[in-house]
Design a protein around this motif. Sequence first.
Motif, PDB file in Angstrom:
ATOM      1  N   THR A   9      47.256  42.860  48.769  1.00  0.00           N
ATOM      2  CA  THR A   9      46.847  43.406  47.473  1.00  0.00           C
ATOM      3  C   THR A   9      46.625  42.299  46.449  1.00  0.00           C
ATOM      4  OG1 THR A   9      48.095  45.442  47.878  1.00  0.00           O
ATOM      5  CG2 THR A   9      47.477  44.990  45.612  1.00  0.00           C
ATOM      6  N   LEU A  10      47.598  41.403  46.322  1.00  0.00           N
ATOM      7  CA  LEU A  10      47.491  40.303  45.361  1.00  0.00           C
ATOM      8  C   LEU A  10      46.277  39.421  45.643  1.00  0.00           C
ATOM      9  CD1 LEU A  10      51.264  39.237  45.202  1.00  0.00           C
ATOM     10  CD2 LEU A  10      49.979  40.458  43.428  1.00  0.00           C
ATOM     11  N   CYS A  11      46.072  39.082  46.917  1.00  0.00           N
ATOM     12  CA  CYS A  11      44.945  38.220  47.300  1.00  0.00           C
ATOM     13  C   CYS A  11      43.611  38.917  47.056  1.00  0.00           C
ATOM     14  CB  CYS A  11      45.050  37.822  48.773  1.00  0.00           C
ATOM     15  SG  CYS A  11      46.390  36.687  49.156  1.00  0.00           S
ATOM     16  N   ALA A  12      43.518  40.178  47.496  1.00  0.00           N
ATOM     17  CA  ALA A  12      42.252  40.907  47.402  1.00  0.00           C
ATOM     18  C   ALA A  12      41.827  41.110  45.953  1.00  0.00           C
ATOM     19  CB  ALA A  12      42.377  42.258  48.106  1.00  0.00           C
ATOM     20  N   VAL A  13      42.751  41.580  45.134  1.00  0.00           N
ATOM     21  CA  VAL A  13      42.425  41.863  43.733  1.00  0.00           C
ATOM     22  C   VAL A  13      42.042  40.574  42.993  1.00  0.00           C
ATOM     23  CG1 VAL A  13      43.339  42.692  41.540  1.00  0.00           C
ATOM     24  CG2 VAL A  13      43.835  43.943  43.628  1.00  0.00           C
ATOM     25  N   SER A  14      42.795  39.492  43.224  1.00  0.00           N
ATOM     26  CA  SER A  14      42.496  38.221  42.558  1.00  0.00           C
ATOM     27  C   SER A  14      41.128  37.690  42.961  1.00  0.00           C
ATOM     28  CB  SER A  14      43.569  37.172  42.913  1.00  0.00           C
ATOM     29  OG  SER A  14      44.844  37.596  42.493  1.00  0.00           O
ATOM     30  N   THR A  15      40.817  37.748  44.258  1.00  0.00           N
ATOM     31  CA  THR A  15      39.526  37.247  44.745  1.00  0.00           C
ATOM     32  C   THR A  15      38.368  38.041  44.164  1.00  0.00           C
ATOM     33  OG1 THR A  15      40.581  36.652  46.843  1.00  0.00           O
ATOM     34  CG2 THR A  15      38.191  36.653  46.806  1.00  0.00           C
ATOM     35  N   ILE A  16      38.485  39.361  44.187  1.00  0.00           N
ATOM     36  CA  ILE A  16      37.409  40.227  43.686  1.00  0.00           C
ATOM     37  C   ILE A  16      37.172  40.003  42.194  1.00  0.00           C
ATOM     38  CG2 ILE A  16      36.746  42.625  43.224  1.00  0.00           C
ATOM     39  CD1 ILE A  16      38.153  43.372  45.858  1.00  0.00           C
ATOM     40  N   LEU A  17      38.248  39.951  41.420  1.00  0.00           N
ATOM     41  CA  LEU A  17      38.110  39.785  39.967  1.00  0.00           C
ATOM     42  C   LEU A  17      37.486  38.438  39.612  1.00  0.00           C
ATOM     43  CD1 LEU A  17      41.448  41.338  38.620  1.00  0.00           C
ATOM     44  CD2 LEU A  17      39.150  42.311  38.504  1.00  0.00           C
ATOM     45  N   GLY A  72      52.022  32.890  45.093  1.00  0.00           N
ATOM     46  CA  GLY A  72      51.231  32.439  46.231  1.00  0.00           C
ATOM     47  C   GLY A  72      50.044  33.344  46.480  1.00  0.00           C
ATOM     48  N   GLY A  73      50.263  34.662  46.410  1.00  0.00           N
ATOM     49  CA  GLY A  73      49.179  35.622  46.618  1.00  0.00           C
ATOM     50  C   GLY A  73      48.117  35.539  45.530  1.00  0.00           C
ATOM     51  N   VAL A  74      48.552  35.414  44.278  1.00  0.00           N
ATOM     52  CA  VAL A  74      47.610  35.331  43.155  1.00  0.00           C
ATOM     53  C   VAL A  74      46.806  34.032  43.214  1.00  0.00           C
ATOM     54  CG1 VAL A  74      47.409  35.181  40.643  1.00  0.00           C
ATOM     55  CG2 VAL A  74      49.035  36.787  41.662  1.00  0.00           C
ATOM     56  N   PHE A  75      47.490  32.912  43.462  1.00  0.00           N
ATOM     57  CA  PHE A  75      46.793  31.623  43.561  1.00  0.00           C
ATOM     58  C   PHE A  75      45.817  31.612  44.721  1.00  0.00           C
ATOM     59  CE2 PHE A  75      50.535  29.277  41.369  1.00  0.00           C
ATOM     60  CZ  PHE A  75      49.976  29.564  40.123  1.00  0.00           C
ATOM     61  N   ALA A  76      46.224  32.162  45.858  1.00  0.00           N
ATOM     62  CA  ALA A  76      45.353  32.201  47.041  1.00  0.00           C
ATOM     63  C   ALA A  76      44.066  32.956  46.729  1.00  0.00           C
ATOM     64  CB  ALA A  76      46.081  32.857  48.211  1.00  0.00           C
ATOM     65  N   GLY A  77      44.206  34.158  46.173  1.00  0.00           N
ATOM     66  CA  GLY A  77      43.033  34.965  45.852  1.00  0.00           C
ATOM     67  C   GLY A  77      42.131  34.313  44.820  1.00  0.00           C
ATOM     68  N   SER A  78      42.727  33.696  43.807  1.00  0.00           N
ATOM     69  CA  SER A  78      41.944  33.047  42.748  1.00  0.00           C
ATOM     70  C   SER A  78      41.153  31.857  43.289  1.00  0.00           C
ATOM     71  CB  SER A  78      42.869  32.590  41.614  1.00  0.00           C
ATOM     72  OG  SER A  78      43.552  33.688  41.044  1.00  0.00           O
ATOM     73  N   LEU A  79      41.808  31.038  44.114  1.00  0.00           N
ATOM     74  CA  LEU A  79      41.126  29.882  44.699  1.00  0.00           C
ATOM     75  C   LEU A  79      40.013  30.317  45.639  1.00  0.00           C
ATOM     76  CD1 LEU A  79      44.197  27.558  45.410  1.00  0.00           C
ATOM     77  CD2 LEU A  79      42.376  27.153  43.748  1.00  0.00           C
ATOM     78  N   TRP A  80      40.249  31.374  46.401  1.00  0.00           N
ATOM     79  CA  TRP A  80      39.209  31.894  47.291  1.00  0.00           C
ATOM     80  C   TRP A  80      38.020  32.415  46.485  1.00  0.00           C
ATOM     81  CZ3 TRP A  80      43.092  35.017  50.771  1.00  0.00           C
ATOM     82  CH2 TRP A  80      43.711  34.126  51.671  1.00  0.00           C
ATOM     83  N   GLY A  81      38.323  33.024  45.335  1.00  0.00           N
ATOM     84  CA  GLY A  81      37.242  33.523  44.490  1.00  0.00           C
ATOM     85  C   GLY A  81      36.349  32.402  43.973  1.00  0.00           C
ATOM     86  N   VAL A  82      36.951  31.286  43.569  1.00  0.00           N
ATOM     87  CA  VAL A  82      36.176  30.133  43.105  1.00  0.00           C
ATOM     88  C   VAL A  82      35.410  29.507  44.272  1.00  0.00           C
ATOM     89  CG1 VAL A  82      36.274  27.874  41.993  1.00  0.00           C
ATOM     90  CG2 VAL A  82      37.837  29.686  41.254  1.00  0.00           C
ATOM     91  N   ALA A  83      36.040  29.483  45.452  1.00  0.00           N
ATOM     92  CA  ALA A  83      35.385  28.942  46.651  1.00  0.00           C
ATOM     93  C   ALA A  83      34.141  29.748  47.005  1.00  0.00           C
ATOM     94  CB  ALA A  83      36.359  28.928  47.822  1.00  0.00           C
ATOM     95  N   VAL A  84      34.205  31.050  46.789  1.00  0.00           N
ATOM     96  CA  VAL A  84      33.047  31.918  47.035  1.00  0.00           C
ATOM     97  C   VAL A  84      31.856  31.448  46.201  1.00  0.00           C
ATOM     98  CG1 VAL A  84      32.107  34.240  46.667  1.00  0.00           C
ATOM     99  CG2 VAL A  84      34.342  33.959  47.710  1.00  0.00           C
ATOM    100  N   PHE A  85      32.115  31.106  44.947  1.00  0.00           N
ATOM    101  CA  PHE A  85      31.057  30.658  44.035  1.00  0.00           C
ATOM    102  C   PHE A  85      30.346  29.418  44.576  1.00  0.00           C
ATOM    103  CE2 PHE A  85      29.952  27.710  40.585  1.00  0.00           C
ATOM    104  CZ  PHE A  85      28.989  28.459  39.911  1.00  0.00           C
ATOM    105  N   PHE A  86      31.135  28.410  45.017  1.00  0.00           N
ATOM    106  CA  PHE A  86      30.539  27.167  45.520  1.00  0.00           C
ATOM    107  C   PHE A  86      29.822  27.381  46.858  1.00  0.00           C
ATOM    108  CE2 PHE A  86      33.621  25.294  42.536  1.00  0.00           C
ATOM    109  CZ  PHE A  86      32.801  24.364  41.902  1.00  0.00           C
ATOM    110  N   ASN A  87      30.395  28.210  47.726  1.00  0.00           N
ATOM    111  CA  ASN A  87      29.730  28.508  48.993  1.00  0.00           C
ATOM    112  C   ASN A  87      28.407  29.235  48.762  1.00  0.00           C
ATOM    113  OD1 ASN A  87      31.296  27.480  51.191  1.00  0.00           O
ATOM    114  ND2 ASN A  87      32.847  29.024  50.784  1.00  0.00           N
ATOM    115  N   ASP A  88      28.426  30.144  47.802  1.00  0.00           N
ATOM    116  CA  ASP A  88      27.228  30.915  47.477  1.00  0.00           C
ATOM    117  C   ASP A  88      26.097  29.989  47.024  1.00  0.00           C
ATOM    118  OD1 ASP A  88      25.753  33.211  47.268  1.00  0.00           O
ATOM    119  OD2 ASP A  88      26.535  33.786  45.303  1.00  0.00           O
ATOM    120  N   LYS A  89      26.439  28.981  46.208  1.00  0.00           N
ATOM    121  CA  LYS A  89      25.453  28.013  45.731  1.00  0.00           C
ATOM    122  C   LYS A  89      24.892  27.187  46.889  1.00  0.00           C
ATOM    123  CE  LYS A  89      25.574  28.670  41.226  1.00  0.00           C
ATOM    124  NZ  LYS A  89      24.358  29.147  40.484  1.00  0.00           N
ATOM    125  N   ALA A  90      25.773  26.737  47.775  1.00  0.00           N
ATOM    126  CA  ALA A  90      25.352  25.890  48.884  1.00  0.00           C
ATOM    127  C   ALA A  90      24.476  26.639  49.877  1.00  0.00           C
ATOM    128  CB  ALA A  90      26.577  25.322  49.604  1.00  0.00           C
TER     129      ALA A  90
END
Length: 290
Positions: free
Chosen positions: A98-106, A156-174
Motif C-alpha cells: 500500500t505504502l509503495c503503490a500509493v507513493s509511486t502513483i502520486l 521504507g515503503g514511502v521512500f521506495a514508492g517515491s523513488l520509484w515514481g521519480v525513476a518512472v519520470f527519467f525512464n519515460d524520458k529515455a
Amino acid sequence: MESFFQFAALISAISWSTSGVILKKINFSRYFSFPFYEAVISLIIMGIIITFMENWTVIFNENSNDLLMFTIAASLSCIGTVFYVISIKNNPMGVTFTLCAVSTILISLILDFTINNINYSLLVFVGASIVLISIFVINFESFREYKDKNILGILGGVFAGSLWGVAVFFNDKALIQSSILTGAIVRAVVSIILLGILSEILKQRLEINTNKKEFSKVLIAGTLITFASLLWFLSLDTITGSLTTIFGNTAPVFAIILGFFFLNEKIHKSEIFGIFLAFIGIVIIILAKS
C-alpha cells in the motif's frame, strides 16, 4: 495494440506480487543481498535475450543522454528496492504494498502534470482515485491488525514508492528514443555496481547462501522481477508514466487473487470489495483512454 501494452503493466503487477510472496520467505538478514542477486539474475537473462535477438549493436550505439537518463532512473530504482526490502522485512506485506503503490502513483501523477504538462480527462482521474482507494480497502485488515508499528518499515515503503515514481519520470524520458532492452540492461548493471559499493560502505556485506532451497527461491523471485520489469518498460514505452504506475501497482489485487486460488488463503469481505473497486477503476481508465 495500446490496450495490450496497458495489460502488459497488469501482467507485470501479477509477476511482481508473486515475487513479493517468495521474497517474504527468503532467509536474508542483510538488505542489499536480494536486490544484488536479483540484478545479477536480471543481467544474465537480459544478456541471453539480447544475444538471441542480436541486438547488442543497437544498445552500444544508444544516445549518451538517454543512457544517462536510464542510469539515473536505475540508481533511484535500485535505492528504492533496498527501501522496499527494508519495509517488507519489517511490515506486513499488505502495508508495504500500500505504502509503495500509493507513493509511486502520486509522485508519477504530480510529475506528469507539473513537468510533462499531461492533462488527463476527468474519467482518468476518477479511475485513478478509485484504484488508490481500492488499495487501501484491500489492505484494511493489514492496517487494522498492525499494532506494533515499525517506523523504519513505514518510511521504507514511502521512500521506495517515491523513488520509484521519480525513476518512472527519467525512464519515460529515455524511452522516447531508446529501447526497452537498453533500459532493462542498464537497470541490471547499475544495480550490481551500486549495491556492491553500498554494501561495502555501509558494512552490509552480501550474504552467500548455499542452501539449494533458498537458492531456488532467490532464482525464481529474481526471474519474476526481471520479467515484471520488462513488461513494465513495454507499457511505459507506449503509455504515460503515471498510467503505467497505476496499472503496475495493482499488485496487491493479484496477490490476493493468486493466494485464494493457489494457496487456499481466505479473502476478507473488505478485500473482495477492494478487488471489485480496483477492476472498476482499471476499466474506467482504459475506457477513458480509448
